[in-house]
Write a protein that holds these residues in place. Structure first.
Motif, mmCIF file in Angstrom:
data_model
loop_
_atom_site.group_PDB
_atom_site.id
_atom_site.type_symbol
_atom_site.label_atom_id
_atom_site.label_comp_id
_atom_site.label_asym_id
_atom_site.label_seq_id
_atom_site.Cartn_x
_atom_site.Cartn_y
_atom_site.Cartn_z
ATOM 1 N N VAL A 1 1.023 -1.379 -0.383
ATOM 2 C CA VAL A 1 0.060 0.318 0.114
ATOM 3 C C VAL A 1 0.801 1.071 -0.204
ATOM 4 O O VAL A 1 2.047 1.359 0.564
ATOM 5 C CB VAL A 1 -0.969 0.013 1.136
ATOM 6 N N LEU A 2 0.157 1.879 -0.333
ATOM 7 C CA LEU A 2 0.900 3.721 -0.209
ATOM 8 C C LEU A 2 -0.049 4.218 0.976
ATOM 9 O O LEU A 2 -1.016 4.551 0.737
ATOM 10 C CB LEU A 2 0.650 4.697 -1.560
ATOM 11 N N LEU A 3 1.109 4.888 2.188
ATOM 12 C CA LEU A 3 0.306 5.523 2.446
ATOM 13 C C LEU A 3 0.753 6.364 2.203
ATOM 14 O O LEU A 3 1.633 7.681 2.210
ATOM 15 C CB LEU A 3 1.386 5.077 4.586
ATOM 16 N N LYS A 4 -1.181 8.410 2.442
ATOM 17 C CA LYS A 4 -0.688 9.265 1.988
ATOM 18 C C LYS A 4 -1.078 10.175 2.806
ATOM 19 O O LYS A 4 -1.907 9.757 3.356
ATOM 20 C CB LYS A 4 -1.626 8.674 1.173
ATOM 21 N N ASP A 5 -0.906 11.510 2.539
ATOM 22 C CA ASP A 5 -1.628 12.637 3.165
ATOM 23 C C ASP A 5 -2.286 13.467 2.251
ATOM 24 O O ASP A 5 -2.003 13.694 0.918
ATOM 25 C CB ASP A 5 -0.768 13.348 3.884
ATOM 26 N N GLY A 6 -3.250 13.185 1.700
ATOM 27 C CA GLY A 6 -4.161 12.999 0.922
ATOM 28 C C GLY A 6 -3.468 12.959 -0.451
ATOM 29 O O GLY A 6 -4.033 11.345 -0.560
ATOM 30 N N ASP A 7 -3.426 13.635 -1.654
ATOM 31 C CA ASP A 7 -2.597 13.208 -2.801
ATOM 32 C C ASP A 7 -1.718 12.412 -2.932
ATOM 33 O O ASP A 7 -0.699 12.112 -3.784
ATOM 34 C CB ASP A 7 -2.919 13.463 -4.182
ATOM 35 N N GLU B 1 5.516 -9.507 9.053
ATOM 36 C CA GLU B 1 6.138 -8.891 8.698
ATOM 37 C C GLU B 1 5.944 -7.594 8.238
ATOM 38 O O GLU B 1 4.717 -7.705 6.837
ATOM 39 C CB GLU B 1 7.488 -9.312 7.829
ATOM 40 N N ILE B 2 6.110 -6.110 8.380
ATOM 41 C CA ILE B 2 6.133 -5.407 8.111
ATOM 42 C C ILE B 2 6.819 -4.392 7.483
ATOM 43 O O ILE B 2 7.875 -4.011 8.240
ATOM 44 C CB ILE B 2 5.012 -3.996 8.617
ATOM 45 N N LYS B 3 7.455 -3.674 6.304
ATOM 46 C CA LYS B 3 8.261 -3.278 6.228
ATOM 47 C C LYS B 3 7.694 -1.532 5.459
ATOM 48 O O LYS B 3 6.597 -2.044 4.705
ATOM 49 C CB LYS B 3 8.952 -3.289 5.192
ATOM 50 N N GLU B 4 8.168 -0.806 5.772
ATOM 51 C CA GLU B 4 7.875 0.832 5.787
ATOM 52 C C GLU B 4 9.447 1.979 4.821
ATOM 53 O O GLU B 4 10.179 1.045 5.597
ATOM 54 C CB GLU B 4 7.358 1.779 6.452
ATOM 55 N N LEU B 5 9.093 1.635 3.822
ATOM 56 C CA LEU B 5 10.270 2.841 2.610
ATOM 57 C C LEU B 5 8.988 4.200 2.602
ATOM 58 O O LEU B 5 8.160 4.654 2.111
ATOM 59 C CB LEU B 5 10.094 2.128 1.395
ATOM 60 N N PHE B 6 10.215 5.126 3.664
ATOM 61 C CA PHE B 6 9.621 6.514 3.238
ATOM 62 C C PHE B 6 10.788 7.179 2.455
ATOM 63 O O PHE B 6 10.728 7.162 1.781
ATOM 64 C CB PHE B 6 10.423 6.827 5.048
ATOM 65 N N LEU B 7 9.225 7.520 1.442
ATOM 66 C CA LEU B 7 9.427 8.130 0.446
ATOM 67 C C LEU B 7 10.131 9.426 0.571
ATOM 68 O O LEU B 7 10.327 10.012 1.271
ATOM 69 C CB LEU B 7 8.449 8.349 -0.520
ATOM 70 N N ALA B 8 10.425 10.732 -0.991
ATOM 71 C CA ALA B 8 11.476 11.447 -0.609
ATOM 72 C C ALA B 8 9.906 12.629 -0.388
ATOM 73 O O ALA B 8 10.820 13.844 -0.087
ATOM 74 C CB ALA B 8 11.943 11.738 -1.539
ATOM 75 N N THR B 9 8.753 12.363 -0.501
ATOM 76 C CA THR B 9 8.087 13.251 -0.248
ATOM 77 C C THR B 9 7.193 13.265 1.631
ATOM 78 O O THR B 9 6.961 14.126 1.580
ATOM 79 C CB THR B 9 6.665 12.838 -0.999
ATOM 80 N N PHE B 10 8.549 12.029 2.325
ATOM 81 C CA PHE B 10 7.149 12.614 3.629
ATOM 82 C C PHE B 10 8.294 13.387 4.059
ATOM 83 O O PHE B 10 9.537 13.484 4.511
ATOM 84 C CB PHE B 10 8.324 11.065 4.034
#
Length: 161
Positions: free
Chosen positions: A75-81, A149-158
Motif C-alpha cells: 500500500v501507499l500511506l498518503k496525506d491527501g494525494d 512482517e511489515i516493511k515501510e519505505l519512507f518516500l522522498a515526499t515524506f
C-alpha cells in the motif's frame, strides 16, 4: 516505480539501535507504537491506497526446499494525494488461517489499526538507509505465536525525516 520500491526493501541491510540517526529520524524509524496512529496524528487527510494484494511463494528460511505461501499486501500511506510511505506486509498462510482472516478484507483500511488492536509482540524493529538516501524500517510481530512482517519505505515526499 513499485518494482523499484520492492527492490529497495528486498536489498536492505537492516540495522538495530539508533546508530547515526538524528532524533527526528529516530522518532519515526524506531517508533514502537502504531505508525498508522502516528501518521493519523500529523496528517490532515490520511488515506491508504492499495497497490497490490496477492498470494506469493517465498523460500523458507528453514533448511527445506519447499516454498511457503504468504499474503503480500502493498500500500501507499498518503496525506491527501501525496505519497508518503510505501508499505509491504508479508503474512504467512498459517497466520492468515489461524488469526488474521480479516487482513484479506482490509481494502483501503490501514493494517496498523488491526495489528495493534491484537496487542502484538514486536520481535524485531530494524531500519536502514538505502543507497538512494531513502530510509526504511522493518517490524516483525507475533500474535499468539503467529508472525507477520511489515516493511515501510519512507518516500522522498515524506516531510518528517
Amino acid at each position: 516505480m513499485y518494482t523499484n520500491y520492492r527492490n529497495i526493501l528486498s536489498a536492505c541491510k537492516w540495522k538495530v539501535g539508533a546508530g547515526t540517526l538524528s532524533l527526528t529520524q529516530q522518532e519515526w524509524l524506531l517508533h514502537e507504537g502504531s505508525l498508522t496512529q502516528k501518521l493519523l496524528d500529523v496528517t490532515s487527510n490520511f488515506n491508504v491506497e492499495v497497490v497490490q494484494e496477492k498470494w506469493i511463494a517465498k523460500n523458507s528460511q528453514k533448511m527445506t526446499a519447499c516454498n511457503e505461501q504468504y499474503w503480500r499486501r502493498e500500500v501507499l500511506l498518503k496525506d491527501g494525494d501525496t505519497n508518503w510511505i510505501f508499505a509491504q506486509t508479508l503474512v504467512p498462510k498459517k497466520t492468515i488461517e489461524n488469526i488474521a482472516q480479516s487482513v484479506l478484507r482490509l481494502g483501503n483500511e490501514p493494517i496498523g489499526l488491526w495489528l495493534f488492536s491484537q496487542q502484538p509482540t514486536r520481535t524485531k524493529l530494524e531500519w536502514t538507509q538505502a543507497e538512494n538516501g531513502l530510509f526504511a524500517r522493518r517490524g516483525v510481530y507475533e500474535i499468539n505465536g503467529y508472525s507477520l512482517e511489515i516493511k515501510e519505505l519512507f518516500l522522498a515526499t515524506f516531510p518528517y525525516l
